[in-house]
Structure formats: C-alpha cells, structure tokens
Design a protein around this motif. Structure first.
Motif, PDB file in Angstrom:
ATOM      1  N   GLY A  19     -63.879  68.762 -51.910  1.00  0.00           N
ATOM      2  CA  GLY A  19     -64.712  68.154 -52.939  1.00  0.00           C
ATOM      3  C   GLY A  19     -64.158  66.812 -53.379  1.00  0.00           C
ATOM      4  O   GLY A  19     -64.912  65.846 -53.560  1.00  0.00           O
ATOM      5  N   LEU A  20     -62.845  66.727 -53.540  1.00  0.00           N
ATOM      6  CA  LEU A  20     -62.221  65.469 -53.932  1.00  0.00           C
ATOM      7  C   LEU A  20     -62.422  64.407 -52.847  1.00  0.00           C
ATOM      8  O   LEU A  20     -62.712  63.247 -53.145  1.00  0.00           O
ATOM      9  CB  LEU A  20     -60.734  65.684 -54.207  1.00  0.00           C
ATOM     10  CG  LEU A  20     -59.960  64.476 -54.697  1.00  0.00           C
ATOM     11  CD1 LEU A  20     -60.544  63.928 -55.997  1.00  0.00           C
ATOM     12  CD2 LEU A  20     -58.498  64.832 -54.886  1.00  0.00           C
ATOM     13  N   GLY A  59     -67.776  58.810 -52.291  1.00  0.00           N
ATOM     14  CA  GLY A  59     -69.080  58.535 -52.863  1.00  0.00           C
ATOM     15  C   GLY A  59     -70.147  59.527 -52.456  1.00  0.00           C
ATOM     16  O   GLY A  59     -71.328  59.311 -52.697  1.00  0.00           O
ATOM     17  N   ARG A  60     -69.743  60.624 -51.860  1.00  0.00           N
ATOM     18  CA  ARG A  60     -70.690  61.657 -51.410  1.00  0.00           C
ATOM     19  C   ARG A  60     -70.736  62.765 -52.476  1.00  0.00           C
ATOM     20  O   ARG A  60     -70.257  63.867 -52.287  1.00  0.00           O
ATOM     21  CB  ARG A  60     -70.244  62.190 -50.044  1.00  0.00           C
ATOM     22  CG  ARG A  60     -70.291  61.099 -48.982  1.00  0.00           C
ATOM     23  CD  ARG A  60     -69.521  61.421 -47.731  1.00  0.00           C
ATOM     24  NE  ARG A  60     -70.028  62.591 -47.038  1.00  0.00           N
ATOM     25  CZ  ARG A  60     -69.493  63.063 -45.922  1.00  0.00           C
ATOM     26  NH1 ARG A  60     -68.452  62.459 -45.384  1.00  0.00           N
ATOM     27  NH2 ARG A  60     -69.980  64.139 -45.355  1.00  0.00           N
ATOM     28  N   TYR A  61     -71.339  62.419 -53.609  1.00  0.00           N
ATOM     29  CA  TYR A  61     -71.278  63.263 -54.792  1.00  0.00           C
ATOM     30  C   TYR A  61     -72.012  64.593 -54.624  1.00  0.00           C
ATOM     31  O   TYR A  61     -71.574  65.608 -55.148  1.00  0.00           O
ATOM     32  CB  TYR A  61     -71.796  62.504 -56.015  1.00  0.00           C
ATOM     33  CG  TYR A  61     -71.078  61.198 -56.210  1.00  0.00           C
ATOM     34  CD1 TYR A  61     -69.702  61.174 -56.439  1.00  0.00           C
ATOM     35  CD2 TYR A  61     -71.742  59.982 -56.124  1.00  0.00           C
ATOM     36  CE1 TYR A  61     -69.024  59.986 -56.595  1.00  0.00           C
ATOM     37  CE2 TYR A  61     -71.071  58.780 -56.282  1.00  0.00           C
ATOM     38  CZ  TYR A  61     -69.709  58.791 -56.515  1.00  0.00           C
ATOM     39  OH  TYR A  61     -69.035  57.624 -56.661  1.00  0.00           O
ATOM     40  N   LEU A  73     -71.909  64.469 -62.984  1.00  0.00           N
ATOM     41  CA  LEU A  73     -72.281  63.273 -63.750  1.00  0.00           C
ATOM     42  C   LEU A  73     -72.516  62.073 -62.832  1.00  0.00           C
ATOM     43  O   LEU A  73     -73.489  61.330 -62.996  1.00  0.00           O
ATOM     44  CB  LEU A  73     -71.204  62.926 -64.775  1.00  0.00           C
ATOM     45  CG  LEU A  73     -71.104  63.829 -65.993  1.00  0.00           C
ATOM     46  CD1 LEU A  73     -69.862  63.494 -66.808  1.00  0.00           C
ATOM     47  CD2 LEU A  73     -72.344  63.700 -66.856  1.00  0.00           C
ATOM     48  N   LYS A  74     -71.619  61.884 -61.880  1.00  0.00           N
ATOM     49  CA  LYS A  74     -71.757  60.771 -60.938  1.00  0.00           C
ATOM     50  C   LYS A  74     -73.027  60.927 -60.108  1.00  0.00           C
ATOM     51  O   LYS A  74     -73.742  59.954 -59.866  1.00  0.00           O
ATOM     52  CB  LYS A  74     -70.541  60.677 -60.015  1.00  0.00           C
ATOM     53  CG  LYS A  74     -69.287  60.199 -60.700  1.00  0.00           C
ATOM     54  CD  LYS A  74     -69.382  58.759 -61.104  1.00  0.00           C
ATOM     55  CE  LYS A  74     -68.905  57.869 -59.993  1.00  0.00           C
ATOM     56  NZ  LYS A  74     -68.878  56.456 -60.351  1.00  0.00           N
ATOM     57  N   LEU A  75     -73.310  62.155 -59.677  1.00  0.00           N
ATOM     58  CA  LEU A  75     -74.510  62.408 -58.885  1.00  0.00           C
ATOM     59  C   LEU A  75     -75.759  62.077 -59.700  1.00  0.00           C
ATOM     60  O   LEU A  75     -76.663  61.393 -59.211  1.00  0.00           O
ATOM     61  CB  LEU A  75     -74.540  63.867 -58.427  1.00  0.00           C
ATOM     62  CG  LEU A  75     -75.751  64.291 -57.602  1.00  0.00           C
ATOM     63  CD1 LEU A  75     -75.838  63.488 -56.314  1.00  0.00           C
ATOM     64  CD2 LEU A  75     -75.655  65.786 -57.295  1.00  0.00           C
ATOM     65  N   GLU A  76     -75.797  62.524 -60.922  1.00  0.00           N
ATOM     66  CA  GLU A  76     -76.948  62.233 -61.789  1.00  0.00           C
ATOM     67  C   GLU A  76     -77.057  60.728 -62.042  1.00  0.00           C
ATOM     68  O   GLU A  76     -78.151  60.169 -62.011  1.00  0.00           O
ATOM     69  CB  GLU A  76     -76.824  62.980 -63.119  1.00  0.00           C
ATOM     70  CG  GLU A  76     -77.996  62.762 -64.041  1.00  0.00           C
ATOM     71  CD  GLU A  76     -79.343  63.152 -63.455  1.00  0.00           C
ATOM     72  OE1 GLU A  76     -80.352  62.510 -63.814  1.00  0.00           O
ATOM     73  OE2 GLU A  76     -79.407  64.088 -62.624  1.00  0.00           O
ATOM     74  N   PHE A  77     -75.935  60.075 -62.259  1.00  0.00           N
ATOM     75  CA  PHE A  77     -75.941  58.632 -62.469  1.00  0.00           C
ATOM     76  C   PHE A  77     -76.499  57.920 -61.244  1.00  0.00           C
ATOM     77  O   PHE A  77     -77.327  57.014 -61.355  1.00  0.00           O
ATOM     78  CB  PHE A  77     -74.532  58.137 -62.778  1.00  0.00           C
ATOM     79  CG  PHE A  77     -74.432  56.654 -62.900  1.00  0.00           C
ATOM     80  CD1 PHE A  77     -74.914  56.005 -64.029  1.00  0.00           C
ATOM     81  CD2 PHE A  77     -73.866  55.897 -61.888  1.00  0.00           C
ATOM     82  CE1 PHE A  77     -74.832  54.624 -64.142  1.00  0.00           C
ATOM     83  CE2 PHE A  77     -73.790  54.520 -61.997  1.00  0.00           C
ATOM     84  CZ  PHE A  77     -74.273  53.879 -63.121  1.00  0.00           C
TER      85      PHE A  77
END
Length: 125
Positions: A15-16, A22-24, A53-57
C-alpha cells in the motif's frame, strides 16, 4: 504475498509503495487487505485514511478539471470547491506531518530498545 497471503505487513508495505507512486486506489485496496489481517495496526489505519483522502482529492480534481470560460481574470477568485481543496490539502499535510512525527518517535523507541539489548548482551559476555 504469494508465500504468505495473510501477512499484513506485506500488504501495508505494498500500500505504501502504491501510495508514493500516486496509485491511491490500489493503495487503499492494499491497506484494506492489511487491516483485514491486522485490524489493530494504527500505522496502517492512518496511512489507509490518508490514501482515501488523496484518492478523493484526485477524483475531485479530475471532476473540476473541466475548462472554464472566464472573461475577467484580473482578480483572483477562489470558488467554493477550490477553497475545499485547499482545506483538504492542508489536512493532508497535517496528517502527513503527524504520521512522520509518530514514525520518528517510534524509530527513537526502537533504537533505544536495540541499545538496551546490545548492552545486556555485552554484560552477559
């Protein structure tokens, strides 16, 4: 993972890797898998929340990337969604900094434990 598919740490590390690439979406999936095997892992849970959060952003950014016709660009104007994005970015930075601080703190604890163990081994010799 093919040798031990229930190894939560491997899923978390995957996951990290996805996250920093950038593959959220994939990062969220890997963190979810890790949390299935180790639901008490706070490090993983924090990174999972950050990836969501990053994916939603990113999704919001993609939706708002439609070209806009502006006739007057002399005065900067932030739309409501831009203000929300700035708030989310600030939250991301704050979460990231808190996690970095926590990781540094945990690292210091681990180094202290290793030092104590080394001293104990030297005393035994």
């Amino acid at each position: 993972l093919s040798l031990k598919p229930d190894y939560a740490k491997a899923h978390a590390r995957l996951g990290l890797a996805y996250f920093v690439s950038g593959r959220y979406d994939e990062a969220v999936g890997a963190y979810e898998e890790a949390l299935e095997h180790d639901p008490e892992n706070e490090w993983c849970r924090g990174h999972y929340e950050q990836a969501k959060l990053k994916l939603e952003f990113e999704r919001q950014k993609t939706r708002s990337a439609k070209p806009k016709n502006r006739t007057n660009t002399s005065q900067p104007h932030l739309s409501h969604s831009s203000q929300e994005q700035q708030q989310q970015q600030q939250q991301h930075r704050q979460i990231y900094q808190e996690e970095r601080d926590q990781e540094d703190f945990q690292s210091d604890d681990e180094e202290e434990e290793e030092g104590v163990e080394e001293e104990e081994e030297e005393e035994e010799e």
